[in-house]
Design a protein around this motif. Sequence first.
Motif, PDB file in Angstrom:
ATOM      1  N   ALA A 172       0.833  -1.202   0.000  1.00 46.66           N
ATOM      2  CA  ALA A 172       0.000   0.000   0.000  1.00 46.66           C
ATOM      3  C   ALA A 172       0.867   1.249   0.000  1.00 46.66           C
ATOM      4  O   ALA A 172       0.592   2.221  -0.724  1.00 46.66           O
ATOM      5  N   LEU A 173       1.931   1.245   0.794  1.00 43.46           N
ATOM      6  CA  LEU A 173       2.833   2.401   0.854  1.00 43.46           C
ATOM      7  C   LEU A 173       3.610   2.571  -0.455  1.00 43.46           C
ATOM      8  O   LEU A 173       3.858   3.694  -0.898  1.00 43.46           O
ATOM      9  N   ILE A 174       3.987   1.464  -1.065  1.00 40.46           N
ATOM     10  CA  ILE A 174       4.648   1.532  -2.372  1.00 40.46           C
ATOM     11  C   ILE A 174       3.697   2.153  -3.401  1.00 40.46           C
ATOM     12  O   ILE A 174       4.098   2.950  -4.260  1.00 40.46           O
ATOM     13  N   SER A 175       2.423   1.814  -3.308  1.00 39.10           N
ATOM     14  CA  SER A 175       1.434   2.347  -4.250  1.00 39.10           C
ATOM     15  C   SER A 175       1.220   3.845  -4.053  1.00 39.10           C
ATOM     16  O   SER A 175       1.131   4.597  -5.036  1.00 39.10           O
ATOM     17  N   THR A 176       1.114   4.291  -2.794  1.00 35.48           N
ATOM     18  CA  THR A 176       0.937   5.727  -2.575  1.00 35.48           C
ATOM     19  C   THR A 176       2.185   6.499  -3.005  1.00 35.48           C
ATOM     20  O   THR A 176       2.082   7.635  -3.472  1.00 35.48           O
ATOM     21  N   ILE A 217      22.613   4.610   1.483  1.00 36.16           N
ATOM     22  CA  ILE A 217      21.607   4.999   0.491  1.00 36.16           C
ATOM     23  C   ILE A 217      20.689   3.820   0.183  1.00 36.16           C
ATOM     24  O   ILE A 217      19.462   3.965   0.122  1.00 36.16           O
ATOM     25  N   ARG A 218      21.302   2.646  -0.007  1.00 41.80           N
ATOM     26  CA  ARG A 218      20.497   1.447  -0.311  1.00 41.80           C
ATOM     27  C   ARG A 218      19.517   1.139   0.818  1.00 41.80           C
ATOM     28  O   ARG A 218      18.352   0.820   0.569  1.00 41.80           O
ATOM     29  N   GLU A 219      19.976   1.254   2.056  1.00 45.16           N
ATOM     30  CA  GLU A 219      19.124   0.930   3.194  1.00 45.16           C
ATOM     31  C   GLU A 219      17.962   1.906   3.350  1.00 45.16           C
ATOM     32  O   GLU A 219      16.948   1.574   3.965  1.00 45.16           O
ATOM     33  N   ALA A 225      13.804  -0.785   2.831  1.00 46.96           N
ATOM     34  CA  ALA A 225      13.216  -0.545   4.153  1.00 46.96           C
ATOM     35  C   ALA A 225      11.918  -1.318   4.352  1.00 46.96           C
ATOM     36  O   ALA A 225      11.592  -1.728   5.467  1.00 46.96           O
ATOM     37  N   GLY A 226      11.176  -1.538   3.278  1.00 48.63           N
ATOM     38  CA  GLY A 226       9.867  -2.169   3.362  1.00 48.63           C
ATOM     39  C   GLY A 226       9.805  -3.539   4.016  1.00 48.63           C
ATOM     40  O   GLY A 226       8.887  -3.812   4.792  1.00 48.63           O
ATOM     41  N   PRO A 227      10.766  -4.448   3.721  1.00 48.08           N
ATOM     42  CA  PRO A 227      10.695  -5.785   4.322  1.00 48.08           C
ATOM     43  C   PRO A 227      10.638  -5.788   5.842  1.00 48.08           C
ATOM     44  O   PRO A 227      10.179  -6.768   6.444  1.00 48.08           O
ATOM     45  N   ALA A 228      11.064  -4.706   6.492  1.00 51.38           N
ATOM     46  CA  ALA A 228      10.981  -4.636   7.956  1.00 51.38           C
ATOM     47  C   ALA A 228       9.534  -4.747   8.420  1.00 51.38           C
ATOM     48  O   ALA A 228       9.259  -5.245   9.517  1.00 51.38           O
ATOM     49  N   VAL A 244      13.395   2.148  12.636  1.00 51.19           N
ATOM     50  CA  VAL A 244      13.875   3.157  11.688  1.00 51.19           C
ATOM     51  C   VAL A 244      13.488   2.764  10.264  1.00 51.19           C
ATOM     52  O   VAL A 244      13.044   3.607   9.471  1.00 51.19           O
ATOM     53  N   SER A 245      13.657   1.490   9.924  1.00 51.92           N
ATOM     54  CA  SER A 245      13.275   1.024   8.587  1.00 51.92           C
ATOM     55  C   SER A 245      11.789   1.226   8.336  1.00 51.92           C
ATOM     56  O   SER A 245      11.379   1.637   7.240  1.00 51.92           O
ATOM     57  N   ILE A 246      10.981   0.948   9.346  1.00 52.20           N
ATOM     58  CA  ILE A 246       9.532   1.142   9.198  1.00 52.20           C
ATOM     59  C   ILE A 246       9.214   2.620   9.003  1.00 52.20           C
ATOM     60  O   ILE A 246       8.375   2.991   8.159  1.00 52.20           O
ATOM     61  N   LEU A 247       9.884   3.484   9.755  1.00 55.84           N
ATOM     62  CA  LEU A 247       9.680   4.931   9.587  1.00 55.84           C
ATOM     63  C   LEU A 247      10.071   5.365   8.180  1.00 55.84           C
ATOM     64  O   LEU A 247       9.371   6.182   7.553  1.00 55.84           O
ATOM     65  N   VAL A 248      11.154   4.814   7.652  1.00 56.76           N
ATOM     66  CA  VAL A 248      11.620   5.167   6.306  1.00 56.76           C
ATOM     67  C   VAL A 248      10.575   4.810   5.260  1.00 56.76           C
ATOM     68  O   VAL A 248      10.231   5.633   4.395  1.00 56.76           O
ATOM     69  N   ILE A 249      10.025   3.589   5.314  1.00 59.47           N
ATOM     70  CA  ILE A 249       9.058   3.184   4.288  1.00 59.47           C
ATOM     71  C   ILE A 249       7.757   3.966   4.430  1.00 59.47           C
ATOM     72  O   ILE A 249       7.100   4.299   3.445  1.00 59.47           O
ATOM     73  N   VAL A 250       7.385   4.306   5.664  1.00 59.73           N
ATOM     74  CA  VAL A 250       6.186   5.131   5.865  1.00 59.73           C
ATOM     75  C   VAL A 250       6.384   6.511   5.235  1.00 59.73           C
ATOM     76  O   VAL A 250       5.475   7.042   4.576  1.00 59.73           O
TER      77      VAL A 250
END
Length: 269
Positions: A172-176, A217-219, A225-228, A244-250
């Motif tokens: 869903a986040l990738i779509s937005t 940069i990759r991380e 970040a999404g797989p977290a 942090v990874s979850i915050l990044v994907i959000v």
Amino acid sequence: MSATTTSGYPTADTTGWALTFGHAVRGEWIKIRTMRITPWLALAFLAITVGMGASSSAGADPAVVTQEDLATRLAAGLFVAQAVLAVLAALSATSEWATGLVRVSLTAVPRRSLFVTAKAVVVVGISVVLTIVGLVGAWAFSLVRYSGSGTTMDLADPLYLWLFLGGPVFMALISTMGLGFGVLMRSAGAAVTTVVALAPVLPVILAAFSVDVIVTIRELLPASAGPALMGQQPLGGSSLPVAVSILVIVLWGVVPPLAGVLSLRRRDA
């Protein structure tokens, strides 16, 4: 009775009819489902998610495979298929400018935030449904594969709960994100190239480098970040804490559409 415009939105009439959020969402649903490419992208997403997930898990040795490994294998297709949903979301926005329909749409829905939010609701709904169907399909095929080996794949296991709850949120986040870039760039070519690069091409390319700056940069890319959200590690691993990874994907899912709204307010359609 109110008329219906080619934008998918009903128009106000002399009885004082007023546009609601539900009307805006319905209009966006009509537009995206009538795009010729929508069913093909939906089928491609399901084929990749089910096919790669099932084939990856089927390739494991039942005698030594762990639940952690099986959960990771089930999600294998999402790493590639995320680009399909990002492209669909981007095209749902850029098609407005390509056809000139955006002028009608913004006349019917003058509030830019409502216009973008309605689009976001539709692409998120499509993404969540397709992701759940795809993961269930991959899980079902894998369950048949291991049915005689004693290996279980209990959906009540926290590993699978992470996957089946976090996977749809990730998509869903990738779509937005894709929608946001579509509104910002207004060009199908530019938006599609950008979202495909971010999810998942660049993470694969950058995983070949061990320079600290490139690793960082990759991380910070959405596909890394999404797989977290699914309790998993991305390609090449990650040194970032899960939170942090979850915050990044959000942020990747929220900032581009917000920027798109600001862009619409500053520039004419």
